[in-house]
Design a protein around this motif. Structure first.
Motif, PDB file in Angstrom:
ATOM      1  N   ARG A   1       0.824  -1.222   0.000  1.00 28.51           N
ATOM      2  CA  ARG A   1       0.000   0.000   0.000  1.00 28.51           C
ATOM      3  C   ARG A   1       0.853   1.264   0.000  1.00 28.51           C
ATOM      4  O   ARG A   1       0.629   2.177  -0.779  1.00 28.51           O
ATOM      5  CB  ARG A   1      -0.872   0.051   1.255  1.00 28.51           C
ATOM      6  CG  ARG A   1      -1.833  -1.100   1.398  1.00 28.51           C
ATOM      7  CD  ARG A   1      -2.479  -1.028   2.802  1.00 28.51           C
ATOM      8  NE  ARG A   1      -2.910  -2.319   3.283  1.00 28.51           N
ATOM      9  CZ  ARG A   1      -4.175  -2.771   3.225  1.00 28.51           C
ATOM     10  NH1 ARG A   1      -5.113  -2.014   2.728  1.00 28.51           N
ATOM     11  NH2 ARG A   1      -4.485  -3.960   3.680  1.00 28.51           N
TER      12      ARG A   1
ATOM     13  N   TYR B   1     -12.809   8.279   4.259  1.00 29.15           N
ATOM     14  CA  TYR B   1     -11.508   7.593   4.304  1.00 29.15           C
ATOM     15  C   TYR B   1     -11.496   6.625   5.494  1.00 29.15           C
ATOM     16  O   TYR B   1     -11.781   7.015   6.624  1.00 29.15           O
ATOM     17  CB  TYR B   1     -10.361   8.604   4.403  1.00 29.15           C
ATOM     18  CG  TYR B   1      -9.007   7.939   4.347  1.00 29.15           C
ATOM     19  CD1 TYR B   1      -8.529   7.378   3.174  1.00 29.15           C
ATOM     20  CD2 TYR B   1      -8.210   7.838   5.491  1.00 29.15           C
ATOM     21  CE1 TYR B   1      -7.290   6.749   3.121  1.00 29.15           C
ATOM     22  CE2 TYR B   1      -6.971   7.209   5.451  1.00 29.15           C
ATOM     23  CZ  TYR B   1      -6.522   6.669   4.263  1.00 29.15           C
ATOM     24  OH  TYR B   1      -5.291   6.032   4.222  1.00 29.15           O
TER      25      TYR B   1
ATOM     26  N   ALA C   1      -8.558   5.621  -0.810  1.00 27.83           N
ATOM     27  CA  ALA C   1      -9.374   4.991   0.231  1.00 27.83           C
ATOM     28  C   ALA C   1      -9.454   3.483  -0.002  1.00 27.83           C
ATOM     29  O   ALA C   1      -9.332   2.685   0.940  1.00 27.83           O
ATOM     30  CB  ALA C   1     -10.769   5.615   0.253  1.00 27.83           C
TER      31      ALA C   1
ATOM     32  N   LEU D   1      -7.243   1.704  -1.362  1.00 29.15           N
ATOM     33  CA  LEU D   1      -5.912   1.187  -1.030  1.00 29.15           C
ATOM     34  C   LEU D   1      -5.777   0.928   0.472  1.00 29.15           C
ATOM     35  O   LEU D   1      -4.960   0.099   0.886  1.00 29.15           O
ATOM     36  CB  LEU D   1      -4.874   2.240  -1.476  1.00 29.15           C
ATOM     37  CG  LEU D   1      -3.444   1.822  -1.741  1.00 29.15           C
ATOM     38  CD1 LEU D   1      -3.394   0.739  -2.808  1.00 29.15           C
ATOM     39  CD2 LEU D   1      -2.619   3.036  -2.189  1.00 29.15           C
ATOM     40  N   SER D   2      -6.556   1.643   1.269  1.00 34.60           N
ATOM     41  CA  SER D   2      -6.481   1.470   2.725  1.00 34.60           C
ATOM     42  C   SER D   2      -7.499   0.480   3.267  1.00 34.60           C
ATOM     43  O   SER D   2      -7.525   0.221   4.469  1.00 34.60           O
ATOM     44  CB  SER D   2      -6.662   2.826   3.426  1.00 34.60           C
ATOM     45  OG  SER D   2      -5.422   3.491   3.506  1.00 34.60           O
ATOM     46  N   GLU D   3      -8.339  -0.061   2.434  1.00 33.03           N
ATOM     47  CA  GLU D   3      -9.336  -1.037   2.889  1.00 33.03           C
ATOM     48  C   GLU D   3      -8.682  -2.392   3.155  1.00 33.03           C
ATOM     49  O   GLU D   3      -7.743  -2.783   2.472  1.00 33.03           O
ATOM     50  CB  GLU D   3     -10.442  -1.209   1.817  1.00 33.03           C
ATOM     51  CG  GLU D   3     -11.328  -0.002   1.605  1.00 33.03           C
ATOM     52  CD  GLU D   3     -12.291   0.258   2.765  1.00 33.03           C
ATOM     53  OE1 GLU D   3     -12.385  -0.588   3.682  1.00 33.03           O
ATOM     54  OE2 GLU D   3     -12.938   1.327   2.753  1.00 33.03           O
ATOM     55  N   ASP D   4      -9.217  -3.122   4.133  1.00 32.61           N
ATOM     56  CA  ASP D   4      -8.727  -4.479   4.413  1.00 32.61           C
ATOM     57  C   ASP D   4      -8.796  -5.347   3.156  1.00 32.61           C
ATOM     58  O   ASP D   4      -7.912  -6.145   2.891  1.00 32.61           O
ATOM     59  CB  ASP D   4      -9.587  -5.131   5.509  1.00 32.61           C
ATOM     60  CG  ASP D   4      -9.346  -4.475   6.863  1.00 32.61           C
ATOM     61  OD1 ASP D   4      -8.298  -3.829   7.019  1.00 32.61           O
ATOM     62  OD2 ASP D   4     -10.215  -4.598   7.745  1.00 32.61           O
TER      63      ASP D   4
ATOM     64  N   VAL E   1      -8.394  -4.748   0.093  1.00 28.00           N
ATOM     65  CA  VAL E   1      -7.815  -4.068  -1.074  1.00 28.00           C
ATOM     66  C   VAL E   1      -7.671  -5.011  -2.272  1.00 28.00           C
ATOM     67  O   VAL E   1      -7.813  -4.587  -3.426  1.00 28.00           O
ATOM     68  CB  VAL E   1      -6.462  -3.393  -0.720  1.00 28.00           C
ATOM     69  CG1 VAL E   1      -5.469  -4.396  -0.153  1.00 28.00           C
ATOM     70  CG2 VAL E   1      -5.861  -2.683  -1.910  1.00 28.00           C
TER      71      VAL E   1
ATOM     72  N   ARG F   1      -8.778  -4.041  -6.773  1.00 29.70           N
ATOM     73  CA  ARG F   1      -7.720  -3.727  -7.746  1.00 29.70           C
ATOM     74  C   ARG F   1      -8.279  -3.023  -8.987  1.00 29.70           C
ATOM     75  O   ARG F   1      -7.766  -1.993  -9.425  1.00 29.70           O
ATOM     76  CB  ARG F   1      -7.035  -5.008  -8.233  1.00 29.70           C
ATOM     77  CG  ARG F   1      -6.367  -5.801  -7.158  1.00 29.70           C
ATOM     78  CD  ARG F   1      -5.912  -7.160  -7.748  1.00 29.70           C
ATOM     79  NE  ARG F   1      -5.847  -8.197  -6.748  1.00 29.70           N
ATOM     80  CZ  ARG F   1      -4.708  -8.607  -6.178  1.00 29.70           C
ATOM     81  NH1 ARG F   1      -3.579  -8.071  -6.514  1.00 29.70           N
ATOM     82  NH2 ARG F   1      -4.729  -9.576  -5.266  1.00 29.70           N
ATOM     83  N   LYS F   2      -9.321  -3.606  -9.560  1.00 27.52           N
ATOM     84  CA  LYS F   2      -9.860  -3.061 -10.803  1.00 27.52           C
ATOM     85  C   LYS F   2     -10.497  -1.689 -10.556  1.00 27.52           C
ATOM     86  O   LYS F   2     -10.424  -0.803 -11.402  1.00 27.52           O
ATOM     87  CB  LYS F   2     -10.908  -4.038 -11.375  1.00 27.52           C
ATOM     88  CG  LYS F   2     -11.212  -3.836 -12.857  1.00 27.52           C
ATOM     89  CD  LYS F   2     -12.145  -4.933 -13.387  1.00 27.52           C
ATOM     90  CE  LYS F   2     -12.840  -4.517 -14.665  1.00 27.52           C
ATOM     91  NZ  LYS F   2     -11.951  -4.209 -15.782  1.00 27.52           N
TER      92      LYS F   2
ATOM     93  N   ILE G   1      -9.513   0.477  -8.250  1.00 25.71           N
ATOM     94  CA  ILE G   1      -8.410   1.436  -8.095  1.00 25.71           C
ATOM     95  C   ILE G   1      -7.881   1.855  -9.466  1.00 25.71           C
ATOM     96  O   ILE G   1      -7.647   3.035  -9.726  1.00 25.71           O
ATOM     97  CB  ILE G   1      -7.274   0.824  -7.233  1.00 25.71           C
ATOM     98  CG1 ILE G   1      -7.768   0.629  -5.782  1.00 25.71           C
ATOM     99  CG2 ILE G   1      -6.027   1.697  -7.276  1.00 25.71           C
ATOM    100  CD1 ILE G   1      -6.799  -0.130  -4.887  1.00 25.71           C
TER     101      ILE G   1
END
Lengths: 133, 133, 133, 133
Positions: free
Chosen positions: A52, B10, C41, C43-46, C48, C52-53, C55
């Motif tokens: 990350r 966030y 945000a 990227l910071s999720e459990d 993540v 991917r798609k 993001i």
């Protein structure tokens, strides 16, 4: 890149060394592309959750290198204070991103190659900074 | 802009004050747009030859505000050194561009409005800088 | 945003409707910021790895909205073919990103808010496209 | 540029030809830099008033090439519709800018070199477009 060739065609004086400028602009373009690609490659890794901070550094570094390359490609109305400040921010971005990528260089080839681009770019920015009074 | 609303969603801690951050991001977006538009308006003026330096400042300031807004919209893996350095470069860009536009504010409405955006943005960047230890 | 105010100060004719143009430029700025924030945000999720798609769509959409907003903020030497093509690409980016974010809107507030920004922006781009002959 | 090297390190499948992709990304970086430099060189010419449309084309083309290079540097969650649309917009931007620069190529070396970069980039975009079903 036609950076050096374009630099030669600028119709007025350039306050900084043209050869060094072209070298820095090329390093910035290479670093920006590597960082965009590294963020995307990290995103596709199984262990994305461990990457990350690396992805975030990549995104910042890509954005900042892009803009710094644009500032250095303009010579009209040269502003030493602005050039210096943006180069300092860029050197910091390259250092932060290089540090992040180095941590994963042993596991991910994209981080290894990207770290090289970041180090080369940070070094180029510092070289140019040293010539700005 | 949905900046403040996005900031609220966030999923982790944010190291800087969310309300101030959202205010700065909005000021950056407004300044970037104003600078892009001012460069283009200057380009269409009869006296474009007198506005070269202003156009260049506009282009740099638009680019730098854009990127600074992106850096401040990311919170994952916060890096105080990078945030500070980019904010300093941005405050300088807004100051330089605001000074340029102010010189023409009496003759060109776009320069007057753009100078306002630059001053507001420089002030917002300085406010945020004061909270970064 | 001072978009409408800046639009009024442009010293020559503008080929498109100024009010609609300003509305689209503002929607683009809002969408770009939302997408940059949503990528971060996610990227910071459990979870993540499941995002991917999303993001990637966010990153593309942020970049493309930024650039489209710049193109629409310039009026000098208007080029209908270029404006149309870039708007079409942007509407596609907003559609793709809105679809991605919608899939996660039930679980992630940032995806819900970002999808709204994408839909509003896609709609604004289509409205403007309909006026370009 | 480390584009081809980075492309090799991507940890999953890439839907387009890696060699061609890398060639296009490099052409986009070269064109973007040339356009930024050409806009600035035009701005410093005595006859800047005759180069307004050229400067505007340069600015659009630089922005659009930058963003297209980013889209093509990402492979995660590939979206053929988006890639195609952005490439079409970019080919149009390169064509418009190449045409503008060609008009001044006899008088300004920067326009001559920049036109070459635009033609090469337009051609590269078209080559890639032909492979996207």
């Amino acid at each position: 890149m036609k950076t050096a060739e374009m630099m030669e065609t600028y119709p007025a004086e350039i306050n900084l060394d043209r050869e060094l400028l072209a070298k820095v602009v090329d390093a910035l373009a290479a670093c920006s592309q590597a960082c965009t690609a590294c963020a995307d490659a990290c995103l596709s890794e199984d262990m994305v959750a461990d990457l990350r901070k690396c992805i975030r550094s990549n995104l910042d570094c890509a954005d900042i290198c892009d803009v710094t390359g644009r500032v250095l490609s303009r010579h009209t109305g040269y502003d030493a204070n602005l050039t210096r400040a943006q180069l300092q921010a860029c050197a910091q971005a390259c250092k932060s991103c290089g540090d992040q990528c180095d941590e994963h260089a042993g596991h991910h080839e994209h981080c290894r190659v990207c770290a090289e681009a970041c180090r080369a770019c940070e070094q180029a920015c510092q070289e140019l900074l040293a010539t700005i009074s």
